[in-house]
Each structure stands twice: as C-alpha cells, then as structure tokens.
Design a protein around this motif. Sequence first.
Motif, PDB file in Angstrom:
ATOM      1  N   ALA A   1     -14.658  61.036  62.875  1.00 34.90           N
ATOM      2  CA  ALA A   1     -13.547  60.360  63.542  1.00 34.90           C
ATOM      3  C   ALA A   1     -12.947  59.371  62.553  1.00 34.90           C
ATOM      4  O   ALA A   1     -13.601  58.981  61.572  1.00 34.90           O
ATOM      5  CB  ALA A   1     -14.040  59.645  64.793  1.00 34.90           C
ATOM      6  N   PRO A   2     -11.723  58.952  62.769  1.00 32.25           N
ATOM      7  CA  PRO A   2     -11.118  57.972  61.861  1.00 32.25           C
ATOM      8  C   PRO A   2     -11.970  56.712  61.756  1.00 32.25           C
ATOM      9  O   PRO A   2     -12.676  56.340  62.708  1.00 32.25           O
ATOM     10  CB  PRO A   2      -9.767  57.680  62.519  1.00 32.25           C
ATOM     11  CG  PRO A   2      -9.475  58.880  63.346  1.00 32.25           C
ATOM     12  CD  PRO A   2     -10.803  59.369  63.830  1.00 32.25           C
TER      13      PRO A   2
ATOM     14  N   PHE B   1     -10.353  43.142  62.874  1.00 30.07           N
ATOM     15  CA  PHE B   1      -9.385  43.619  61.892  1.00 30.07           C
ATOM     16  C   PHE B   1      -8.781  44.928  62.383  1.00 30.07           C
ATOM     17  O   PHE B   1      -9.430  45.715  63.085  1.00 30.07           O
ATOM     18  CB  PHE B   1     -10.042  43.834  60.529  1.00 30.07           C
ATOM     19  CG  PHE B   1     -10.550  42.565  59.898  1.00 30.07           C
ATOM     20  CD1 PHE B   1      -9.728  41.804  59.061  1.00 30.07           C
ATOM     21  CD2 PHE B   1     -11.835  42.107  60.150  1.00 30.07           C
ATOM     22  CE1 PHE B   1     -10.193  40.624  58.499  1.00 30.07           C
ATOM     23  CE2 PHE B   1     -12.305  40.934  59.588  1.00 30.07           C
ATOM     24  CZ  PHE B   1     -11.483  40.183  58.758  1.00 30.07           C
ATOM     25  N   ALA B   2      -7.520  45.170  62.007  1.00 28.52           N
ATOM     26  CA  ALA B   2      -6.848  46.410  62.405  1.00 28.52           C
ATOM     27  C   ALA B   2      -7.694  47.609  61.970  1.00 28.52           C
ATOM     28  O   ALA B   2      -8.285  47.573  60.883  1.00 28.52           O
ATOM     29  CB  ALA B   2      -5.461  46.456  61.769  1.00 28.52           C
ATOM     30  N   PRO B   3      -7.790  48.655  62.815  1.00 28.86           N
ATOM     31  CA  PRO B   3      -7.044  48.884  64.063  1.00 28.86           C
ATOM     32  C   PRO B   3      -7.707  48.283  65.313  1.00 28.86           C
ATOM     33  O   PRO B   3      -7.383  48.710  66.422  1.00 28.86           O
ATOM     34  CB  PRO B   3      -7.015  50.409  64.149  1.00 28.86           C
ATOM     35  CG  PRO B   3      -8.307  50.836  63.550  1.00 28.86           C
ATOM     36  CD  PRO B   3      -8.561  49.861  62.430  1.00 28.86           C
ATOM     37  N   PHE B   4      -8.615  47.341  65.153  1.00 28.88           N
ATOM     38  CA  PHE B   4      -9.213  46.586  66.260  1.00 28.88           C
ATOM     39  C   PHE B   4     -10.021  47.453  67.235  1.00 28.88           C
ATOM     40  O   PHE B   4     -10.280  47.035  68.361  1.00 28.88           O
ATOM     41  CB  PHE B   4      -8.147  45.810  67.039  1.00 28.88           C
ATOM     42  CG  PHE B   4      -7.372  44.853  66.190  1.00 28.88           C
ATOM     43  CD1 PHE B   4      -7.939  43.656  65.757  1.00 28.88           C
ATOM     44  CD2 PHE B   4      -6.072  45.153  65.781  1.00 28.88           C
ATOM     45  CE1 PHE B   4      -7.230  42.774  64.956  1.00 28.88           C
ATOM     46  CE2 PHE B   4      -5.357  44.269  64.980  1.00 28.88           C
ATOM     47  CZ  PHE B   4      -5.938  43.078  64.563  1.00 28.88           C
ATOM     48  N   VAL B   5     -10.409  48.656  66.814  1.00 24.06           N
ATOM     49  CA  VAL B   5     -11.229  49.519  67.679  1.00 24.06           C
ATOM     50  C   VAL B   5     -12.524  48.812  68.053  1.00 24.06           C
ATOM     51  O   VAL B   5     -12.990  48.876  69.190  1.00 24.06           O
ATOM     52  CB  VAL B   5     -11.532  50.860  66.976  1.00 24.06           C
ATOM     53  CG1 VAL B   5     -12.528  51.679  67.790  1.00 24.06           C
ATOM     54  CG2 VAL B   5     -10.249  51.647  66.761  1.00 24.06           C
TER      55      VAL B   5
ATOM     56  N   ARG C   1     -16.053  59.974  68.527  1.00 24.38           N
ATOM     57  CA  ARG C   1     -15.236  61.164  68.758  1.00 24.38           C
ATOM     58  C   ARG C   1     -14.467  61.044  70.070  1.00 24.38           C
ATOM     59  O   ARG C   1     -13.281  61.362  70.138  1.00 24.38           O
ATOM     60  CB  ARG C   1     -16.129  62.405  68.762  1.00 24.38           C
ATOM     61  CG  ARG C   1     -15.475  63.705  69.221  1.00 24.38           C
ATOM     62  CD  ARG C   1     -14.171  64.012  68.514  1.00 24.38           C
ATOM     63  NE  ARG C   1     -14.310  64.082  67.077  1.00 24.38           N
ATOM     64  CZ  ARG C   1     -13.302  64.187  66.232  1.00 24.38           C
ATOM     65  NH1 ARG C   1     -12.064  64.211  66.689  1.00 24.38           N
ATOM     66  NH2 ARG C   1     -13.502  64.235  64.920  1.00 24.38           N
ATOM     67  N   LEU C   2     -15.127  60.570  71.125  1.00 18.30           N
ATOM     68  CA  LEU C   2     -14.460  60.419  72.426  1.00 18.30           C
ATOM     69  C   LEU C   2     -13.355  59.376  72.343  1.00 18.30           C
ATOM     70  O   LEU C   2     -12.284  59.543  72.938  1.00 18.30           O
ATOM     71  CB  LEU C   2     -15.488  60.036  73.494  1.00 18.30           C
ATOM     72  CG  LEU C   2     -14.988  59.971  74.939  1.00 18.30           C
ATOM     73  CD1 LEU C   2     -14.385  61.302  75.362  1.00 18.30           C
ATOM     74  CD2 LEU C   2     -16.128  59.580  75.880  1.00 18.30           C
ATOM     75  N   THR C   3     -13.586  58.303  71.605  1.00 17.96           N
ATOM     76  CA  THR C   3     -12.551  57.291  71.396  1.00 17.96           C
ATOM     77  C   THR C   3     -11.322  57.907  70.741  1.00 17.96           C
ATOM     78  O   THR C   3     -10.173  57.677  71.164  1.00 17.96           O
ATOM     79  CB  THR C   3     -13.086  56.144  70.522  1.00 17.96           C
ATOM     80  OG1 THR C   3     -14.183  55.506  71.181  1.00 17.96           O
ATOM     81  CG2 THR C   3     -12.003  55.115  70.232  1.00 17.96           C
ATOM     82  N   ASP C   4     -11.542  58.709  69.719  1.00 19.61           N
ATOM     83  CA  ASP C   4     -10.442  59.349  69.000  1.00 19.61           C
ATOM     84  C   ASP C   4      -9.690  60.333  69.901  1.00 19.61           C
ATOM     85  O   ASP C   4      -8.450  60.348  69.932  1.00 19.61           O
ATOM     86  CB  ASP C   4     -10.995  60.073  67.770  1.00 19.61           C
ATOM     87  CG  ASP C   4      -9.899  60.727  66.948  1.00 19.61           C
ATOM     88  OD1 ASP C   4      -8.969  60.025  66.521  1.00 19.61           O
ATOM     89  OD2 ASP C   4      -9.971  61.951  66.739  1.00 19.61           O
ATOM     90  N   GLU C   5     -10.417  61.131  70.669  1.00 23.31           N
ATOM     91  CA  GLU C   5      -9.781  62.117  71.544  1.00 23.31           C
ATOM     92  C   GLU C   5      -8.986  61.439  72.659  1.00 23.31           C
ATOM     93  O   GLU C   5      -7.887  61.883  73.010  1.00 23.31           O
ATOM     94  CB  GLU C   5     -10.845  63.045  72.129  1.00 23.31           C
ATOM     95  CG  GLU C   5     -11.482  63.968  71.091  1.00 23.31           C
ATOM     96  CD  GLU C   5     -12.634  64.778  71.649  1.00 23.31           C
ATOM     97  OE1 GLU C   5     -13.164  64.399  72.727  1.00 23.31           O
ATOM     98  OE2 GLU C   5     -13.013  65.772  71.017  1.00 23.31           O
ATOM     99  N   LEU C   6      -9.533  60.365  73.209  1.00 21.72           N
ATOM    100  CA  LEU C   6      -8.811  59.626  74.254  1.00 21.72           C
ATOM    101  C   LEU C   6      -7.558  58.968  73.688  1.00 21.72           C
ATOM    102  O   LEU C   6      -6.521  58.913  74.361  1.00 21.72           O
ATOM    103  CB  LEU C   6      -9.716  58.565  74.879  1.00 21.72           C
ATOM    104  CG  LEU C   6     -10.494  58.966  76.127  1.00 21.72           C
ATOM    105  CD1 LEU C   6     -11.323  57.792  76.627  1.00 21.72           C
ATOM    106  CD2 LEU C   6      -9.551  59.438  77.229  1.00 21.72           C
ATOM    107  N   ALA C   7      -7.665  58.452  72.472  1.00 21.73           N
ATOM    108  CA  ALA C   7      -6.488  57.833  71.845  1.00 21.73           C
ATOM    109  C   ALA C   7      -5.368  58.858  71.692  1.00 21.73           C
ATOM    110  O   ALA C   7      -4.194  58.567  71.960  1.00 21.73           O
ATOM    111  CB  ALA C   7      -6.869  57.234  70.492  1.00 21.73           C
TER     112      ALA C   7
END
Length: 616
Positions: free
Chosen positions: A67-68, A75-79, A390-396
């Motif tokens: 995932a990214p 700090f950005a992207p503040f995930v 991965r779920l964070t990336d897919e939801l985004a």
Amino acid sequence: MTVLPDDGLSLAAEFPDATHEQWQRLVEGVLRKSGKDVSGPAAEEALSTALEDGLSTRPLYTAREAAPDAGYPGFAPFVRGGTAAGSAAAGWDVRQRIAATDPAGANETALADLENGVTSLWLGVGPGALPVSGIERALDGVFLDLAPVALDAGSEVGPAARELFRLYEERGIPRDAAHGTLGADPLGHEARTGERLDPAAAVELARLCGQEYPNLRALTVDALPYHEAGGSAGQELGASLATAVAYLRELTEAGLTVEEACVQLEFRYAATADQFLTIAKLRAARRLWARVAEICGAPDAGAQRQHAVTSPVMMSRRDPWVNMLRTTVACLGAGVGGADSVTVLPFDHSLGLPDAFARRIARNTSTILLEESHLARVIDPAGGSWYVERLTDELAHAGWEFFQEIERAGGQAAALRSGLIGERLAATWAERSEKLAKRREPITGVSEFPNLTERPVERVAPPAEASGGLPRVRRDEAYEILRSRSDAHLDSTGARPRVFLAALGPAAAHTARASFASNLFQAGGIEAVHDPVTVDAATVAEAFKASGATVACLCSSDALYEEQAAEVAEALKSAGAGRVFLAGRPADHPGVDAYVFAGCDAVSVLSSTLDHMGVA
C-alpha cells in the motif's frame, strides 16, 4: 555460553520459508473435504468475505499487498494521525451528547457526565432539542475554559453561537481559551431535513472564529446523515469530502485563505462494530482530506480533525444490552483509528432518552479503553498491518471515486437536490437489507439468538428526529416490524403465534436443524415448541394438536426425511397444520409447503407465516 548469531535470535532460521502457493494447496485440501473442489487463487477466493464498495476481506495478507507509504504521525498524508503525538498525551476527547430538551435536566446530565470522565459536551440545540434560550441554564456550573462545547444547532446555529459567545464574555473566558465547534453545517442540515440554508451564516462564523477565537471551529462536516441513510463506508467518505470541498469554496470566495478555511472544519464519522473497517475509514479520511489540501496548495493544512460517533444504525431495540458490546468495539475502532473525539451512544439510544445507568456505561466505555486497556498510549497501533494498510488504501480509492461522481454532478448541493446521493445510498442499503433478511449479516439478539421472554426496556420518548431529507435506517428494521406484530398478537390473545417443530429420530439426527429452525422462527416473534419424544407420524400429530400451534416444521436428517417426511407431513396436515415447513434443502417432499435453510429469505418466510396465521 551460547553465542547468538549476528542477526539476533532467529528462531526460524533453519526452516525454509513457506510460499504462498504452498498455503493455497493446504487451503485446497481443507475445502475439498467440505465438498468444494477449487484450486489455486480460486481456493483463496472461496475464503474471502465480500464488503460494500466492491471490496473484500481476503483470508491472508502478506508483504506482497503493498500500500502507499502511510508516512509519519503528524505529517502529510496524515494517515497515521493529525498530530505527531496522536492521543498518547491525554487520550482522545470523550465527548457525550446532551439530548435533553429541558435546560435544568440538560444541566444535571452535563455536570454528571463531566464529573465522571467526560471531557467535552455535544449540545443539541433548536427544534426538538434544547432551546437557544436554555443554553445558559444548561451550561450553568460548567467551566467553559476546561470543557469544550460542540454545538449541533441546525438552522439555529447563528443564534446558538451568539449565545455561546455571550457566555464566554460574561464568564470572563479568554477568547483563546474557548475550545470546541459551533457546528455550522448547512449541507448536512439539508441532507437531514431537505431545508436549504444560506451558507452566509456559516461563513460569518468562520470569519469571526478565525479572527477572534483561534481554538473554536465554525463548521462541522457531518457524514452521519449519509451513514444513517444506509450508505457504505466509501460513500460516507465521498459525501463528506464533497461537503468539505463545497465549504472550502464558500470560505475562500469570502476572502479566507485555504489554510484559514481548513482550520475551520471538523469532520464527523460513524464508528461501527466492524472494528477494522472503522479503523481504515478514519485513516482513509485523513489521507483523502490531505490530498484535497495538497491540490488546493495548502499541504500543511491537511490534518483533519475527527469526531467519531458510534453508529445509530447498528443499535438494536430488542435485547438492547448487546448494544454495549457493539459500542465497545466501535469505540475501540474509533480510538485505534485516530479519532480526536469519540462519542459512545448509550445502549438504550434507540429506545428513547437514556437513563443515568446507560449514560454511565457509555462514558465508562472510553474510560476503560483509555485507563485500563491503554489504547491511546500507542500511536496508530494498527499501522503497518498489511490488512489495515491495504483496506485503508482501498477505502480511500472508493471514497475518492464517489467524491468524483458527486463533483461531476455539480457538487454536494446539486447531487443532494437531484436525488443522486439518495439513489446511491438507497441502492447500497437495498443490497445490505437482502443480507440482513437472509441472515448473512446476523444481528445478535434480533435475527440470531432472540429472546421472546425478555422484559422490554422502557425509556422516555425522545424528541422527534429531524426529517424531510434522507431517510434513517436501522439494521433491525425488518425484524422489529415482525416482532411488533407478535407483541400485538400476544397482547390481544394472551399467547404468541406458534410453530410446532416435529423433531424426527434421535437427537443426533434433529438437534442441529431444530436449533436452526427455532432460532429462525423466533426472530419473527414466532414461538417454537416441540415434543422431543417423537416415534411415528401418529405420535407427531398428537403432539402437534397439544401444542396450540397452527403451522409445523419438520427437523431431521436428509436420510430420515426420505423415510418419513411425506407421511409425517400428511399426518400434520390432517391434524390441522395449515402449513408444513422442512428445515434443510433436500429434494422436494410431498406435503411440504416450504423450506427453511441457511441463506433463505427469513424475513419473507416469517412475514408470510404471520400472514397465514392471521397475525396483523
């Protein structure tokens, strides 16, 4: 003395690494034993769980699921969090909602909450809530420089904010000591009520806060209306993002810089009992807002401030005590996901105004997770999990896709007024309703393990909720209608509608299916009765007559169905059974009217059965 290798204690150093393909072959073997002949990726796919937004949870995640880069907290992207320290210093803000309409009662509730662990107040103001003139009395004795206030005033936001400003001045609160949010949310109000508000009031409050109240936020981007209308996590994210962008346009057109406008927004999201989905949703929300701020030329202003509220949609009216477990898991997900403020709704929220016990349990939920489980002492504890990342990336991506659809439709206001948002949310809810009806998504205490003898929990009726905009849905909706029909029948006749379970053969043959059928029928308020001693068709018929039931359900093994089902069904109908069910899905049998099995449409079966019984 044993000397450790240079790379430390490598317990698995002498074992070869297992490959993904080896794991898949093991899965194939297990599935083959259950009758599924699949191989390779198909075997892995068979163990996946479908989610909304076209996503799925896979059975295994490895480093291959890249995932990214989530970056660093603050700090950005503040995930990983909007601030470098996360909630580690003091935990998340425990924010409780004050829903009383009586100023004196609201004050009593507010003081009790603050004295027992709550750190900020969420004050409902306006029609169906506290009158603006009652704000002063409701906040009597509250140290406004220590306890932030979040207003939820709808169309009354202007007068409510001015009243709060007046209290700050009268009580000598320095303007930089005033914390909280004024809650201006014209698009959220329109989504709730259908009433259009002039955004000028929100813009003026934002300008005032930016100039004189540096720690007050003027606007709230409330995603709850979309969640409560049946929207998915991705749709909730997309709608909130479109709303926030609309507010950015209004504020910057009024002369605020992008940085100044971003500071004026607080975002509100639902936290559900799906803890990982909640964690990923909050992390994805921060990433999405950071992307918007970056595109607008203010990357350092992209730290989203979040208020998470345990989902009203998931709360059940039957067996409401189970809601304590749901809200605990939701609160955990919100805290781990990095919410700045968390509101745990009392377990009796769906029944009316909560009592003191329910409020105590709600606020203590956060206290236990913070003080005893130490959840806030680790920043982004789920970070680095291949599944969560991965779920964070897919939801985004799902949220961004819905956001783009709304923008193509002319923005949030246009998409609301054209019906596009309502149609998309309704379609999502229709799909979920089908899963609920088939009990693919179980509701403990409602569609699974219902208790027909439970004593009802009674509460004072709440004020009427705002209506006229998007609908409000509940997971227990269809089953609540069935149970209410059963209750009315009980009140008028002194007995619930009954189904007789004809349990054929030894216990080993019928126990599992009898338990399944009993659970299913009771979900609709139909009492399941049976005589465990069944020998032949004549005995079953006599037991049915004595049961007081008007319908029956055969429960046994497929082998015994072949031998006895037709004869027993005929005997039951001769004894007066208006309808005969069979638990399972074997070949058709003469005399059997319908079949109940895992995955059948339980709501339709139960509704038609009550109709057949004459239960209005």
